[in-house]
Design a protein around this motif. Sequence first.
Motif, PDB file in Angstrom:
ATOM      1  N   ARG A   6       0.841  -1.196   0.000  1.00 13.22           N
ATOM      2  CA  ARG A   6       0.000   0.000   0.000  1.00 13.22           C
ATOM      3  C   ARG A   6       0.877   1.248   0.000  1.00 13.22           C
ATOM      4  O   ARG A   6       1.895   1.293   0.690  1.00 13.22           O
ATOM      5  CB  ARG A   6      -0.864   0.062   1.255  1.00 13.22           C
ATOM      6  N   ARG A  74      -5.828   0.499  10.275  1.00 14.20           N
ATOM      7  CA  ARG A  74      -6.312   1.760   9.701  1.00 14.20           C
ATOM      8  C   ARG A  74      -5.177   2.775   9.588  1.00 14.20           C
ATOM      9  O   ARG A  74      -5.078   3.498   8.590  1.00 14.20           O
ATOM     10  CB  ARG A  74      -7.440   2.319  10.564  1.00 14.20           C
ATOM     11  N   GLN A  78      -4.341   2.599   5.272  1.00 14.51           N
ATOM     12  CA  GLN A  78      -5.354   3.440   4.662  1.00 14.51           C
ATOM     13  C   GLN A  78      -4.708   4.729   4.139  1.00 14.51           C
ATOM     14  O   GLN A  78      -3.675   5.161   4.652  1.00 14.51           O
ATOM     15  CB  GLN A  78      -6.465   3.785   5.667  1.00 14.51           C
ATOM     16  N   VAL A  89      -8.791   9.820   6.842  1.00 12.56           N
ATOM     17  CA  VAL A  89      -8.694   8.903   5.718  1.00 12.56           C
ATOM     18  C   VAL A  89      -9.442   9.510   4.542  1.00 12.56           C
ATOM     19  O   VAL A  89     -10.590   9.931   4.671  1.00 12.56           O
ATOM     20  CB  VAL A  89      -9.279   7.519   6.065  1.00 12.56           C
ATOM     21  N   SER A  92     -10.140   5.930  -1.720  1.00 14.07           N
ATOM     22  CA  SER A  92     -10.088   4.473  -1.624  1.00 14.07           C
ATOM     23  C   SER A  92      -8.630   4.021  -1.572  1.00 14.07           C
ATOM     24  O   SER A  92      -7.784   4.582  -2.268  1.00 14.07           O
ATOM     25  CB  SER A  92     -10.783   3.828  -2.830  1.00 14.07           C
ATOM     26  N   PRO A  93      -8.344   3.003  -0.752  1.00 16.22           N
ATOM     27  CA  PRO A  93      -6.965   2.522  -0.692  1.00 16.22           C
ATOM     28  C   PRO A  93      -6.573   1.832  -1.995  1.00 16.22           C
ATOM     29  O   PRO A  93      -7.247   0.928  -2.461  1.00 16.22           O
ATOM     30  CB  PRO A  93      -7.000   1.526   0.477  1.00 16.22           C
TER      31      PRO A  93
END
Length: 281
Positions: A6, A74, A78, A89, A92-93
Amino acid sequence: MDVVLRPINDRFFHEQVLPFFTRAMGDASGALEALSNHLGDAQAFTLCQRLASSALPGGVGSVDSDGWMDLVDRLVFQPWREAPGGWEVGGSPGGYADEWDEALNLALMVEDPAYPYWDTKAARVVRDNFRRRPPGEQGLASLLAGQWDPFPEFPPDRVFVTQGRGEYAVRERFAFADWAWRPAKTVVHWQVNLPRKLERLLVREQERMKLPVLPERDEVLGYWTGRLNQPPPLSVLFSGLGPNAATWIRELGALTLHLRTAAQTKQGLAALVTRGTTVRL
């Protein structure tokens, strides 16, 4: 087992997440209260307050484990952004996910010029040893295996565990766990050197196949480096990849795309080994 990559907000991770984990090792309640003061994200704020109110004196072992895992997930995985009301946040991740062994195989092909990817048994031994104690000089492969660089001020395997892997050697300045990260400056450095490493891989294939010219070499390299949107059809299968060569080339293109995107947006990268089905995000 899968591995997930990510992009992470570099400033948020440096200014909020790393200090939070460091303090939480000995003072979880105080760390949670301090972090909550900087959050505009309702879900993370509520988790911090709930965990702090129920925590016993002490470190991370004094808080509810399920709530802690939700909070860590999170914070790390995120997409965070700074807003007037605090960090929140946003969006969208995005990211990359693949079967862990396959992703590690691809990364080692790029990072390690001595990796015997054409020999199934020998390559498996290298990957198994790599996972047991990942070295720090293999770039993206080391990240996928959970090695930490720079060395953290807290044991990462006490923060987040999925498989139970981890080591924290203060004297050696060495740490690895089921999750790891790299700062944005490292990601940019990887991206700068990636075309050279990819070209080196293609040269190795040409030498192994004893060809005066490697067919589709420029097209494959163009796809891996983002100059072409699609990989070419292969007239000759790459020797180290076997009958699945086209799939492997596409998978490596997906991995390099994720690295390139993170570098261009000046974000760090976080990796997590988990269980589940293989999904492209």
